[in-house]
Design a protein around this motif. Structure first.
Motif, short mmCIF file in Angstrom:
data_model
loop_
_atom_site.label_atom_id
_atom_site.label_comp_id
_atom_site.label_asym_id
_atom_site.label_seq_id
_atom_site.Cartn_x
_atom_site.Cartn_y
_atom_site.Cartn_z
N THR A 179 0.83 -1.21 0.00
CA THR A 179 0.00 0.00 0.00
C THR A 179 0.86 1.25 0.00
OG1 THR A 179 -1.75 -1.16 1.19
CG2 THR A 179 -1.80 1.23 1.24
N VAL A 180 1.88 1.27 0.84
CA VAL A 180 2.78 2.42 0.89
C VAL A 180 3.50 2.59 -0.45
CG1 VAL A 180 4.92 3.29 1.94
CG2 VAL A 180 3.09 2.37 3.37
N PHE A 181 3.94 1.49 -1.05
CA PHE A 181 4.60 1.56 -2.35
C PHE A 181 3.65 2.11 -3.41
CE2 PHE A 181 5.48 -0.39 -6.48
CZ PHE A 181 6.73 0.14 -6.73
N VAL A 184 1.98 6.49 -7.08
CA VAL A 184 0.94 7.34 -7.68
C VAL A 184 1.19 8.81 -7.36
CG1 VAL A 184 -1.52 7.89 -7.54
CG2 VAL A 184 -0.80 5.53 -7.78
N ALA A 185 1.56 9.11 -6.11
CA ALA A 185 1.81 10.50 -5.72
C ALA A 185 3.01 11.07 -6.48
CB ALA A 185 2.04 10.59 -4.22
N THR A 186 4.05 10.27 -6.65
CA THR A 186 5.23 10.74 -7.36
C THR A 186 4.93 11.00 -8.82
OG1 THR A 186 6.65 9.50 -5.86
CG2 THR A 186 7.60 10.14 -7.97
N ALA A 204 1.28 20.35 -2.39
CA ALA A 204 1.51 18.93 -2.13
C ALA A 204 2.81 18.72 -1.34
CB ALA A 204 1.56 18.16 -3.45
N VAL A 205 3.84 19.45 -1.68
CA VAL A 205 5.11 19.34 -0.96
C VAL A 205 4.94 19.84 0.48
CG1 VAL A 205 7.47 20.24 -0.82
CG2 VAL A 205 6.56 19.42 -3.01
N ALA A 206 4.24 20.96 0.65
CA ALA A 206 4.01 21.49 1.99
C ALA A 206 3.19 20.52 2.83
CB ALA A 206 3.31 22.84 1.91
N TYR A 207 2.20 19.87 2.22
CA TYR A 207 1.40 18.89 2.95
C TYR A 207 2.25 17.68 3.34
CZ TYR A 207 -2.37 15.67 4.12
OH TYR A 207 -3.17 14.78 4.76
N GLY A 208 3.13 17.25 2.45
CA GLY A 208 4.01 16.14 2.78
C GLY A 208 4.95 16.47 3.92
#
Length: 77
Positions: A10-12, A17-19, A67-71
């Motif tokens: 799931t993490v993979f 998908v996010a990348t 998206a980067v700030a949320y990460g």
């Protein structure tokens, strides 16, 4: 040692998908900013499509930054 393979998968999957989504969004932003005016429009006034492409590019870059700030928020919290 037990490895939860379902959680690892799931993490993979979510990371992949996010990348791909983030890189695709950034690529759309670069393509929007690299758009040049048509030869007929070079006489002084930029066309509406050029301004729309630039606005879309800025939106794409803004979404990438969000998206980067949320990460970073998820990592810190």
């Amino acid at each position: 040692m037990n490895i939860d393979w379902a959680a690892l998968g799931t993490v993979f999957g979510v990371s992949l998908v996010a990348t791909v989504a983030l890189v695709g969004l950034f690529t759309l932003g670069i393509a929007g900013l690299s758009r040049q005016p048509e030869p007929a429009e070079r006489s002084g006034q930029a066309g509406g499509s050029l301004m729309l492409a630039r606005a879309g590019a800025y939106v794409c870059f803004g979404l990438c930054a969000a998206a980067v700030a949320y990460g970073i928020y998820l990592i810190v919290a």
